[in-house]
Design a protein around this motif. Structure first.
Motif: not given
Length: 126
Positions: A38-49
């Protein structure tokens, strides 16, 4: 093949096995392994084009603009020819409506019934 086991009997046997089967003890290392994952799961990328989105939007907007420009700048003789052909096509549809509508309806019915074949096959395999 003789299968005398009915679905009700099969379900009863499965339920009995689930109720009477002894539960195994949870390993002590499982919690530390789960927490580490669980700690190694990367944070979701912010939305962008991305560049792909920009290029796709650019190509589509240029295509729509070129289509609009070419339709508005057709020669008058070509516009008259398109108008004449559309009238003839409409009259052709009116004359052949007797057989065209049933043919389209039966074709649509055949297509929709063909779409159900994978669903039926999936139900039979359960």
């Amino acid at each position: 093949m003789d299968n005398s086991l009915t679905p009700e009997k099969r379900d009863a046997l499965i339920e009995d096995a689930l109720q009477t089967y002894p539960v195994a003890a949870v390993p002590h290392t499982i919690t530390s392994e789960v927490i580490a994952r669980i700690k190694n799961v990367p944070a979701p990328r912010p939305f962008g084009f991305s560049w792909n989105d920009f290029i796709l939007a650019l190509i589509l907007s240029i295509s729509i603009g070129a289509l609009w420009f070419s339709i508005n700048h057709l020669p008058p003789l070509l516009v008259a020819q398109i108008r004449k052909e559309s009238i003839l096509f409409y009259q052709y549809l009116l004359v052949n409506m007797r057989w065209l509508i049933p043919a389209l309806a039966f074709g649509l019915a055949a297509f929709l019934s063909a779409l159900t074949i994978p669903l039926l096959r999936r139900e039979l395999l359960k």
